[in-house]
Design a protein around this motif. Sequence first.
Motif, PDB file in Angstrom:
ATOM      1  N   ASP A   1      28.183  44.359  43.125  1.00 52.75           N
ATOM      2  CA  ASP A   1      28.749  43.306  42.287  1.00 52.75           C
ATOM      3  C   ASP A   1      27.995  43.288  40.972  1.00 52.75           C
ATOM      4  N   PRO A   2      28.534  43.903  39.927  1.00 53.19           N
ATOM      5  CA  PRO A   2      27.809  43.975  38.650  1.00 53.19           C
ATOM      6  C   PRO A   2      27.580  42.624  37.996  1.00 53.19           C
ATOM      7  N   PHE A   3      28.258  41.571  38.492  1.00 53.22           N
ATOM      8  CA  PHE A   3      28.099  40.242  37.906  1.00 53.22           C
ATOM      9  C   PHE A   3      27.226  39.328  38.771  1.00 53.22           C
ATOM     10  N   ILE A   4      26.787  39.814  39.928  1.00 54.64           N
ATOM     11  CA  ILE A   4      25.874  39.092  40.823  1.00 54.64           C
ATOM     12  C   ILE A   4      26.340  37.651  41.029  1.00 54.64           C
ATOM     13  N   HIS A   5      27.560  37.499  41.524  1.00 55.41           N
ATOM     14  CA  HIS A   5      28.132  36.163  41.700  1.00 55.41           C
ATOM     15  C   HIS A   5      27.300  35.274  42.623  1.00 55.41           C
ATOM     16  N   GLY A   6      26.559  35.873  43.543  1.00 58.99           N
ATOM     17  CA  GLY A   6      25.807  35.070  44.503  1.00 58.99           C
ATOM     18  C   GLY A   6      24.517  34.486  43.966  1.00 58.99           C
ATOM     19  N   ASN A   7      24.096  34.860  42.766  1.00 58.00           N
ATOM     20  CA  ASN A   7      22.843  34.371  42.209  1.00 58.00           C
ATOM     21  C   ASN A   7      23.101  33.081  41.425  1.00 58.00           C
ATOM     22  N   SER A   8      22.420  31.992  41.814  1.00 58.44           N
ATOM     23  CA  SER A   8      22.685  30.684  41.218  1.00 58.44           C
ATOM     24  C   SER A   8      22.238  30.583  39.762  1.00 58.44           C
ATOM     25  N   TYR A   9      21.411  31.525  39.297  1.00 56.03           N
ATOM     26  CA  TYR A   9      20.947  31.495  37.907  1.00 56.03           C
ATOM     27  C   TYR A   9      21.905  32.210  36.960  1.00 56.03           C
ATOM     28  N   ARG A  10      22.947  32.838  37.502  1.00 55.44           N
ATOM     29  CA  ARG A  10      23.918  33.526  36.660  1.00 55.44           C
ATOM     30  C   ARG A  10      24.704  32.503  35.833  1.00 55.44           C
ATOM     31  N   GLN A  11      25.102  32.886  34.624  1.00 56.50           N
ATOM     32  CA  GLN A  11      25.849  31.985  33.750  1.00 56.50           C
ATOM     33  C   GLN A  11      27.254  32.522  33.503  1.00 56.50           C
ATOM     34  N   PRO A  12      28.259  32.052  34.243  1.00 52.29           N
ATOM     35  CA  PRO A  12      29.638  32.431  33.901  1.00 52.29           C
ATOM     36  C   PRO A  12      30.091  31.618  32.691  1.00 52.29           C
ATOM     37  N   LEU A  13      30.490  32.286  31.649  1.00 58.01           N
ATOM     38  CA  LEU A  13      30.901  31.603  30.429  1.00 58.01           C
ATOM     39  C   LEU A  13      32.417  31.447  30.402  1.00 58.01           C
ATOM     40  N   GLU A  14      32.886  30.656  29.469  1.00 54.93           N
ATOM     41  CA  GLU A  14      34.324  30.404  29.379  1.00 54.93           C
ATOM     42  C   GLU A  14      35.069  31.685  29.006  1.00 54.93           C
ATOM     43  N   GLY A  15      36.086  32.008  29.780  1.00 50.52           N
ATOM     44  CA  GLY A  15      36.870  33.210  29.524  1.00 50.52           C
ATOM     45  C   GLY A  15      38.096  32.917  28.674  1.00 50.52           C
ATOM     46  N   GLN A  16      38.808  33.963  28.349  1.00 46.07           N
ATOM     47  CA  GLN A  16      40.026  33.823  27.564  1.00 46.07           C
ATOM     48  C   GLN A  16      41.078  34.789  28.075  1.00 46.07           C
ATOM     49  N   VAL A  17      42.318  34.471  27.793  1.00 42.13           N
ATOM     50  CA  VAL A  17      43.435  35.353  28.116  1.00 42.13           C
ATOM     51  C   VAL A  17      44.074  35.807  26.813  1.00 42.13           C
ATOM     52  N   ILE A  18      44.091  37.118  26.600  1.00 38.21           N
ATOM     53  CA  ILE A  18      44.749  37.690  25.418  1.00 38.21           C
ATOM     54  C   ILE A  18      46.172  38.042  25.832  1.00 38.21           C
ATOM     55  N   ARG A  19      47.131  37.371  25.267  1.00 36.16           N
ATOM     56  CA  ARG A  19      48.527  37.552  25.691  1.00 36.16           C
ATOM     57  C   ARG A  19      49.227  38.604  24.826  1.00 36.16           C
ATOM     58  N   HIS A  20      50.051  39.397  25.501  1.00 37.36           N
ATOM     59  CA  HIS A  20      50.789  40.463  24.836  1.00 37.36           C
ATOM     60  C   HIS A  20      52.113  40.608  25.563  1.00 37.36           C
ATOM     61  N   GLU A  21      53.093  41.187  24.891  1.00 38.89           N
ATOM     62  CA  GLU A  21      54.416  41.333  25.497  1.00 38.89           C
ATOM     63  C   GLU A  21      54.391  42.197  26.754  1.00 38.89           C
ATOM     64  N   ARG A  22      53.388  43.062  26.885  1.00 38.62           N
ATOM     65  CA  ARG A  22      53.291  43.909  28.079  1.00 38.62           C
ATOM     66  C   ARG A  22      52.519  43.254  29.218  1.00 38.62           C
ATOM     67  N   GLY A  23      51.916  42.112  28.946  1.00 35.35           N
ATOM     68  CA  GLY A  23      51.170  41.431  29.990  1.00 35.35           C
ATOM     69  C   GLY A  23      49.871  40.857  29.465  1.00 35.35           C
ATOM     70  N   PRO A  24      49.198  40.047  30.280  1.00 32.54           N
ATOM     71  CA  PRO A  24      47.955  39.405  29.843  1.00 32.54           C
ATOM     72  C   PRO A  24      46.733  40.297  30.035  1.00 32.54           C
ATOM     73  N   VAL A  25      45.771  40.174  29.140  1.00 31.66           N
ATOM     74  CA  VAL A  25      44.465  40.801  29.283  1.00 31.66           C
ATOM     75  C   VAL A  25      43.460  39.666  29.470  1.00 31.66           C
ATOM     76  N   ARG A  26      42.805  39.649  30.619  1.00 30.58           N
ATOM     77  CA  ARG A  26      41.903  38.546  30.957  1.00 30.58           C
ATOM     78  C   ARG A  26      40.454  38.966  30.684  1.00 30.58           C
ATOM     79  N   VAL A  27      39.758  38.135  29.921  1.00 36.07           N
ATOM     80  CA  VAL A  27      38.385  38.422  29.518  1.00 36.07           C
ATOM     81  C   VAL A  27      37.475  37.321  30.058  1.00 36.07           C
ATOM     82  N   LYS A  28      36.427  37.719  30.788  1.00 30.47           N
ATOM     83  CA  LYS A  28      35.510  36.739  31.372  1.00 30.47           C
ATOM     84  C   LYS A  28      34.072  37.207  31.190  1.00 30.47           C
ATOM     85  N   PRO A  29      33.324  36.568  30.286  1.00 23.05           N
ATOM     86  CA  PRO A  29      31.928  36.975  30.065  1.00 23.05           C
ATOM     87  C   PRO A  29      31.003  36.394  31.142  1.00 23.05           C
ATOM     88  N   HIS A  30      29.927  37.116  31.425  1.00 27.44           N
ATOM     89  CA  HIS A  30      28.882  36.668  32.340  1.00 27.44           C
ATOM     90  C   HIS A  30      27.533  37.001  31.704  1.00 27.44           C
TER      91      HIS A  30
END
Length: 487
Positions: free
Chosen positions: A227-256
Amino acid sequence: MIEPSDLETLEIVPDPVSLIESMRAVGYTTESAIADLVDNSISAEAEHVEIEYDATGEPYVAILDDGRGMSAPELTQAMRHGSRNPVDLRHPNDLGRFGLGLKTASLSQCRVLAVVSKQGGGLSARCWNLDVVQESGRWLVVVPSPEALRKLPMYGRLDALDSGTLVVWQDFDRLSAGSTNLAREFTTKFSGLREHLALVFHRFTSKEDGVSQVSIKLNGLALPSRDPFIHGNSYRQPLEGQVIRHERGPVRVKPHVLPPVSHLSQDDIETAGGLEGLRGTQGFYVYRNRRLVIWGTWFRLVPKQEFFKLTRVQVDIPNTFDDLWSLDIKKSAAQPPEFIRNRLTELIPHFAEASKRTVTYPGRRTGTAAYVPVWSRSEPGHGRFRYDLNRDHPALIALAGEMDAGQRRQLDVLLELISSALPLDGIYADMCSDRRSRVDDHALESLVKLASRLQETTRIELSAILDTDPFIRHPGLRDKIIQKIQS
């Protein structure tokens, strides 16, 4: 422009021997070739994928899945080079694209590729043998006899399934070239396979909401959890993500932003950084239908640097974006199109400050308004910077209050000397490593003793002392320090 309707045409059929040998050099590694075959298994809705390789007898690599399998006509089409047009619409969960992966990936590693598939109770088999192609000069696929099939590794396990597909590689001319010990060469070539597959397919082998888990085994052992984002570690900081919308579909971006190195276990560091270390694996992690395609790159939007080493940005794209992302045959390289690249560039400053703060002040509790650093940073100008002891630190204010004017002047000189002699180069070199500063019992006792002495000499409230450096860097020890001092 010359119009096709105005031209005389000639059909030029590619020479099979030359073309196949050229395609064998497309650049597959052993890891990327096997990952390409696992893609096919997952696209076939397999729940279990078994990979085996052995070179102690007649060398082979075999991949078996319990997916929906193929009928004889479907298998014949699958063995065709370019069996699917890459511009055709695919099922949303399809991990393929060019219709070349099965053949190109396999034949980049071997000269004999056998595929046996079971569907509706019937077995069918086809085999590419490059010696047959070379001798005939034609695109001839071999149909193996039942006796030949029974000799294939893992054939019995396929026969016992209701449906599924078995892929077998044999005759490893490129592995054996220049090698005096093929078994040892196998060990070397396959040494990184387990970790590669574990990372590339980590979202399939772990539980994810609304998606079936896939079991992938290599020589009988399940792939390790990655898990490159180490979801199980309580010190991890998931930041607010965004969805880039396009006619072919959404691109979801989630920083950690990963936890500071001091709050990472050795397993966490290996999971997040691997052999390249945390600094080398910072950047975007692009997933195509949940399959990791490319990772550890900023696409030249920003340089890799120390302050970003804890930053990972998850980017999910659908397979409708393949041509826009310039996805290659091996599914190991991609480049974002301009409209996505511009949006990603705009997002970088939003998580850059959080990453910088985590590296600079490891362990600081988020939202601690009363945080008082021991060191303060200043920029005199012309791109220069320096660190000075914070003269507004409560401990220094209390100490200066006990001194006369002459002693305060001596203190100022001493503080200036310490600030000027700060070994910045050595500190930077230590920060660039992934070594952790462990907090053991001795360190806890040192912090307790320091806090007690500060409380005694400065008469500052203990809670205020613990909101200053260095105590703020160890939030997990706060209660223990209070308990030991008050007991």
